[in-house]
Write an enzyme that holds these catalytic residues in place. Structure first.
Site, PDB file in Angstrom:
ATOM      1  N   ILE A 105       0.816  -1.224   0.000  1.00 56.81           N
ATOM      2  CA  ILE A 105       0.000   0.000   0.000  1.00 56.81           C
ATOM      3  C   ILE A 105       0.846   1.268   0.000  1.00 56.81           C
ATOM      4  CG2 ILE A 105      -2.023  -1.099   1.049  1.00 56.81           C
ATOM      5  CD1 ILE A 105      -1.206   0.296   3.702  1.00 56.81           C
ATOM      6  N   ASN A 140      13.634  -7.935   5.055  1.00 56.87           N
ATOM      7  CA  ASN A 140      14.162  -7.189   6.190  1.00 56.87           C
ATOM      8  C   ASN A 140      13.985  -8.044   7.442  1.00 56.87           C
ATOM      9  OD1 ASN A 140      14.557  -4.915   4.508  1.00 56.87           O
ATOM     10  ND2 ASN A 140      12.438  -4.304   4.803  1.00 56.87           N
ATOM     11  N   HIS A 151       8.276 -11.736   5.144  1.00 55.77           N
ATOM     12  CA  HIS A 151       7.781 -11.343   3.822  1.00 55.77           C
ATOM     13  C   HIS A 151       8.940 -10.919   2.934  1.00 55.77           C
ATOM     14  CE1 HIS A 151       7.729  -7.720   6.376  1.00 55.77           C
ATOM     15  NE2 HIS A 151       7.861  -6.984   5.285  1.00 55.77           N
TER      16      HIS A 151
END
Length: 113
Positions: A30, A86, A99
């Site tokens: 987003i 990360n 992710h």
């Protein structure tokens, strides 16, 4: 569990999905950092890369396979793309559900020193 990505998996938070099967979900970020910015997540809650176990090896391989498939689908497989994970605070992790960021669609700066 108060995990943003788990809520997206269960459907209580909407997302713009680009891929889904029984083990992996991929959706548009987003707050995109590139023209193509897709998050690829396991449906199994794994907080960080440090929490991946040997039993997750097949799932990790599947996530990378999904990334290749999406890059081709998005038309960035030949021009190039970046996959980023990360891990923990100093690594820039904000959501503690493993992710990959699939980034592409423009020239990336080299990370080489």
């Amino acid at each position: 569990m108060d995990c943003l990505f788990c809520k997206i998996i269960e459907g209580s938070i909407p997302s713009k999905k680009v891929f889904e099967n029984d083990r992996v979900l991929a959706f548009h970020d987003i707050q995109p950092a590139a023209p193509v910015h897709i998050l690829i997540i396991p449906k199994k809650h794994i907080p960080t890369m440090n929490d991946v176990t040997e039993e997750d090896d097949a799932l990790m391989a599947e996530i990378f396979s999904v990334a290749r498939h999406i890059a081709k689908e998005q038309g960035i497989d030949e021009s190039g793309y970046r996959l980023v994970n990360n891990c923990n605070a100093e690594g820039g992790q904000v959501v503690y559900h493993l992710h990959l960021h699939l980034l592409g669609g423009h020239q990336m700066k080299s990370l080489a020193g």
